[in-house]
Design an enzyme around this catalytic site. Sequence first.
Site, mmCIF file in Angstrom:
data_model
loop_
_atom_site.group_PDB
_atom_site.id
_atom_site.type_symbol
_atom_site.label_atom_id
_atom_site.label_comp_id
_atom_site.label_asym_id
_atom_site.label_seq_id
_atom_site.Cartn_x
_atom_site.Cartn_y
_atom_site.Cartn_z
ATOM 1 N N CYS A 19 0.810 -1.223 0.000
ATOM 2 C CA CYS A 19 0.000 0.000 0.000
ATOM 3 C C CYS A 19 0.840 1.268 0.000
ATOM 4 O O CYS A 19 0.297 2.368 0.043
ATOM 5 C CB CYS A 19 -0.944 -0.034 1.179
ATOM 6 S SG CYS A 19 -1.912 -1.551 1.149
ATOM 7 N N PHE B 69 1.802 -3.093 3.864
ATOM 8 C CA PHE B 69 2.085 -4.416 4.435
ATOM 9 C C PHE B 69 3.551 -4.725 4.166
ATOM 10 O O PHE B 69 4.056 -4.489 3.057
ATOM 11 C CB PHE B 69 1.226 -5.492 3.755
ATOM 12 C CG PHE B 69 -0.178 -5.605 4.305
ATOM 13 C CD1 PHE B 69 -0.586 -4.906 5.426
ATOM 14 C CD2 PHE B 69 -1.093 -6.446 3.682
ATOM 15 C CE1 PHE B 69 -1.878 -5.041 5.923
ATOM 16 C CE2 PHE B 69 -2.385 -6.580 4.165
ATOM 17 C CZ PHE B 69 -2.773 -5.879 5.291
ATOM 18 N N HIS C 117 -2.278 8.345 6.130
ATOM 19 C CA HIS C 117 -2.541 7.032 5.534
ATOM 20 C C HIS C 117 -3.967 6.635 5.924
ATOM 21 O O HIS C 117 -4.714 6.133 5.098
ATOM 22 C CB HIS C 117 -1.515 6.013 6.019
ATOM 23 C CG HIS C 117 -1.578 4.695 5.320
ATOM 24 N ND1 HIS C 117 -1.476 4.584 3.949
ATOM 25 C CD2 HIS C 117 -1.754 3.429 5.786
ATOM 26 C CE1 HIS C 117 -1.581 3.300 3.608
ATOM 27 N NE2 HIS C 117 -1.759 2.584 4.703
ATOM 28 N N LYS D 265 -9.212 8.464 2.331
ATOM 29 C CA LYS D 265 -9.726 7.087 2.191
ATOM 30 C C LYS D 265 -11.161 6.990 2.691
ATOM 31 O O LYS D 265 -11.874 6.050 2.335
ATOM 32 C CB LYS D 265 -8.842 6.104 2.954
ATOM 33 C CG LYS D 265 -7.508 5.809 2.282
ATOM 34 C CD LYS D 265 -6.766 4.677 2.984
ATOM 35 C CE LYS D 265 -5.427 4.367 2.326
ATOM 36 N NZ LYS D 265 -4.371 5.373 2.662
ATOM 37 N N HIS E 291 -9.532 2.277 0.022
ATOM 38 C CA HIS E 291 -8.089 2.062 0.002
ATOM 39 C C HIS E 291 -7.684 1.485 -1.354
ATOM 40 O O HIS E 291 -8.030 0.359 -1.684
ATOM 41 C CB HIS E 291 -7.716 1.110 1.136
ATOM 42 C CG HIS E 291 -6.244 1.046 1.420
ATOM 43 N ND1 HIS E 291 -5.290 1.610 0.589
ATOM 44 C CD2 HIS E 291 -5.558 0.501 2.454
ATOM 45 C CE1 HIS E 291 -4.084 1.391 1.105
ATOM 46 N NE2 HIS E 291 -4.223 0.732 2.235
ATOM 47 N N GLU F 176 -0.812 5.757 13.854
ATOM 48 C CA GLU F 176 -0.477 6.943 13.052
ATOM 49 C C GLU F 176 -0.675 8.207 13.888
ATOM 50 O O GLU F 176 0.160 9.128 13.849
ATOM 51 C CB GLU F 176 -1.352 6.977 11.786
ATOM 52 C CG GLU F 176 -0.967 8.120 10.850
ATOM 53 C CD GLU F 176 -1.566 7.984 9.453
ATOM 54 O OE1 GLU F 176 -2.680 7.443 9.336
ATOM 55 O OE2 GLU F 176 -0.920 8.444 8.491
#
Lengths: 83, 411
Positions: B161, B397, B301, B333, B338, B312
Site C-alpha cells: 500500500c 504491508f 494514511h 480514504k 483504500h 499513526e
Amino acid sequence: MQEQEILQKVKEVVAERLGVEIERITPQARYQEDLNADSLDVVDLVMAFEDAFQVKIPDSEAGRIKAVQETVDYLKEALEGKA
Amino acid sequence: MHSQRVVITGIGVITSIGQNKEEFWQSLAQGRSGVTQISAFDPSSLPVRIASEVKDFHWKDYFTSKEANRLDRFTQFALAAAIQAAHDAKIQEGGEDVGVIVGSGVGGLGTLLDQEEVLSQRGAERVSPFLIPMMIVNAACAQIAIHFRAQGYSSAPVTACASSLHALGEAFQVIKRGQARLIIAGGGEAPIVPLAMAAFANMKALSFRNEEPQGASRPFDLYRDGFVMGEGAGILILESLESALERRAHIYAEILSYACTTDAYHISAPEPSGQAVVCMIKKALKEAALSPQEIDYINAHGTSTPLNDKIETMALKEVFQDQAYAVPVSSTKSMIGHLLGAAGAVETIATLLPLDRGIIPPTINLEHPDPDCDLNYVPQRAISGEVKCAMKLSYGFGGHNACLILRRFEG
C-alpha cells in the site's frame, strides 16, 4: 464447409481478435506485416481458430499460418481430413 | 551536477468519485463517498460485499478494443491516468530524458484468476499467451513507457500500500540528481476480485459494514472496523524546475523532500510504537529544512483499521507535539476507500487540492471521536485554509513507510 464459408469465419475471428475492420482482412493479408499483429497475437489467433473450427492445430503446422489465405487452405484440409 | 528542484506539472486520476482531476477534486471538496455494494460480480457468497469501484470506466476515451483486451484493468487505469497527466502537463513524446516509475501492489490479479479458470476448465492449451505480459506488476510501467516512447529511467516499486508513494519519491530523487528531466510517476490497482476480497476479509483488514457502504470507511472514528477496498490510478508528471519553467508549464507544487523507513517488525501488522514512522517524518522535515510548525496540512494514511489510525495518531503527536492538535490531518480514504498500491499517488493528488485551491478535504464519517485519535481530522466537511506546505504519508504491508513533503510553488 465451403472455402467461402471458411474465409468468412476466419475474417470474423481475425477482426475480433486483432480489432481491425473486416474490409482490411483480404485473403492476401499477412497477420504481422499487414494487420499489425505481434508474435503473441499470432499464437492467440491460432488458439481462436482452433476454438472456432473445432480443430487441433499442432505447433509444427501453426508456423505455416501467417496470412488469411494460408489459414483458409490449412483449415480446409484439416476439416476435410476430419470428415 | 548541482541538484535539481523538482515540481509537479501534470495530474491524471481515475477513482470511484472522479475519472479526472476536476471531478475528483470536486467530489473531495463535497465529501462524497464512492463506496457501494460490489457491482462487478455477484458478491453474495462473500463476507465483505462492498467496495469503492470505478463504475462506467470511460476506457474508449483512451484505447481501442484490441488494446483494452491486452491490458489488465490495473494497467488500463494507470495508462488512462498517464494519458490525462501528459495532456494536463502539455507534453507529447518521451525520449531518453523521460522516465516512468509506476508501481502497483498486486498487479494483474483479475487476469491471473480468469486464466486459472481457463486452465482448470479447458486445459493448459487454452491458457492465454497474454497472461504473463498482462499480470506482471510492472506491466503498467512498461505500457506507459511504450505509449509515450519514454526511454529513460524506469522502475516499478512494489511495497504493497506504499507502492505509488515510493514511486513518486524515487522519481523525485532521480530528477533531483539529474538522471532524468521528466518522469511519469504513480500507481494503478484493480484488486476488487472475489479471491482478494475473501483473503483481505479473512485477515480482518476490511470493514464488514455491508449494510452501510457509504459509512464503512470511517478513519479515526471510534467505530471504525477496517478499510474498504478501492481501485483506480493516480499518475503525476514530475519534472525539473528548469524544464517546467522553460516549457512555461503550470506548476501545482514543488516536492521538497522524500523519506522512507521500514518497521522491520511484522509482515502485516504495524509496529506498535510507530517509531519507524516518527523517524521517517523527522528525516523528511530535516531534508525539507522545515520545522513541524511549518506543515499546514497532512494527508494521513488513515486506513480506518483500528490499529493503523491509532498508531499513526501516536506517531504524529510524537513528532508534532502541541502543533499536532492544530494542523489539519485528513484521510481521503474515507471517501475513496483504500486503493492499495495506487493509494499514495491518488492521495498525493488529493494533497494538491489545498495547495492549488485552498480547499482542505475532509475525513467523512468521523462522527464518534475515539479517545486514542484526538487530532484535528477535518471531520465531515471540507474547510478552506491557507496551505503552503503539506505532507503525504503511506504505509504498506511488510512495514514499508513513505513520506513526501510538498510546497506551493512561489518561484
